[in-house]
Motif scaffolding. Structure first.
Motif, PDB file in Angstrom:
ATOM      1  N   THR A 104       0.860  -1.186   0.000  1.00  0.00           N
ATOM      2  CA  THR A 104       0.000   0.000   0.000  1.00  0.00           C
ATOM      3  C   THR A 104       0.893   1.232   0.000  1.00  0.00           C
ATOM      4  O   THR A 104       1.843   1.322   0.782  1.00  0.00           O
ATOM      5  N   THR A 127       1.079   5.700  -1.382  1.00  0.00           N
ATOM      6  CA  THR A 127       0.382   6.915  -1.771  1.00  0.00           C
ATOM      7  C   THR A 127       0.897   7.371  -3.125  1.00  0.00           C
ATOM      8  O   THR A 127       2.112   7.423  -3.349  1.00  0.00           O
ATOM      9  N   THR A 157      -4.502   6.641  -2.174  1.00  0.00           N
ATOM     10  CA  THR A 157      -3.896   5.437  -1.622  1.00  0.00           C
ATOM     11  C   THR A 157      -4.194   4.270  -2.554  1.00  0.00           C
ATOM     12  O   THR A 157      -5.335   4.082  -2.981  1.00  0.00           O
ATOM     13  N   TYR A 158      -3.163   3.496  -2.859  1.00  0.00           N
ATOM     14  CA  TYR A 158      -3.286   2.337  -3.738  1.00  0.00           C
ATOM     15  C   TYR A 158      -2.766   1.099  -3.017  1.00  0.00           C
ATOM     16  O   TYR A 158      -1.805   1.178  -2.243  1.00  0.00           O
ATOM     17  N   THR A 159      -3.385  -0.032  -3.305  1.00  0.00           N
ATOM     18  CA  THR A 159      -2.918  -1.314  -2.793  1.00  0.00           C
ATOM     19  C   THR A 159      -2.869  -2.283  -3.952  1.00  0.00           C
ATOM     20  O   THR A 159      -3.819  -2.370  -4.739  1.00  0.00           O
TER      21      THR A 159
END
Length: 158
Positions: free
Chosen positions: A44, A46, A53-55
């Motif tokens: 995760t 930024t 926010t990305y995962t």
């Protein structure tokens, strides 16, 4: 091992978005996670421009406090690690934090790339790298090295 010019080009496919979403849910589900999550992490981070926010799921190798991952250069998400940001990782169901760095493939990281692909032999196949008796073909790796990005996360000590 083999003639590097004979190796197949680096594949350019990426998993469909639904597959990453499915893997993310699966890796957060205890009963399923244990079956598939032994070498797959969730990272995760930024977005450096968007702030979102990305995962994403990714295969990994851990040695002590260093978690190593590999991706293809044409994918752009790794660029979020150029300024060594803090990231979160879910490793075997445990959430940890660390600082990520990205190195575009060069001879200085060939040993790490070889170790990663020998540990994650299914990835060697996905990168069209021959592997015999657990050893990858270094010459074949050299031919695609400029198209690879090695991501290392130094875990925060607790």
């Amino acid at each position: 091992m083999s003639d590097p010019s004979a190796s197949a080009p680096l594949p350019t496919e990426t998993p469909p978005p639904w597959m990453n979403s499915l893997m993310t849910v699966a890796l957060r589900t205890p009963g399923i996670r244990s079956a598939i999550g032994k070498r797959i992490a969730l990272i995760t981070f930024t977005g450096r421009r968007s702030g979102a926010t990305y995962t994403t799921p990714i295969t990994y190798m851990r040695e002590g406090d260093t978690v190593t991952m590999l991706t293809k250069r044409f994918r752009t998400w790794w660029r979020n690690f150029e300024n060594e940001p803090a990231v979160g990782l879910v490793l075997a169901g445990r959430t940890v934090t660390g600082v990520a760095t990205a190195t575009v493939g060069s001879d200085e990281v060939i040993d790490e790339v070889c170790s990663f692909l020998e540990y994650n032999s299914q990835d060697a196949k996905a990168y069209n790298i021959p592997i015999e008796e657990g050893i990858v073909d270094r010459d074949a790796i050299r031919t695609i090295l400029p198209d690879l990005v090695l991501i290392e996360v130094e875990l925060a000590t607790t």
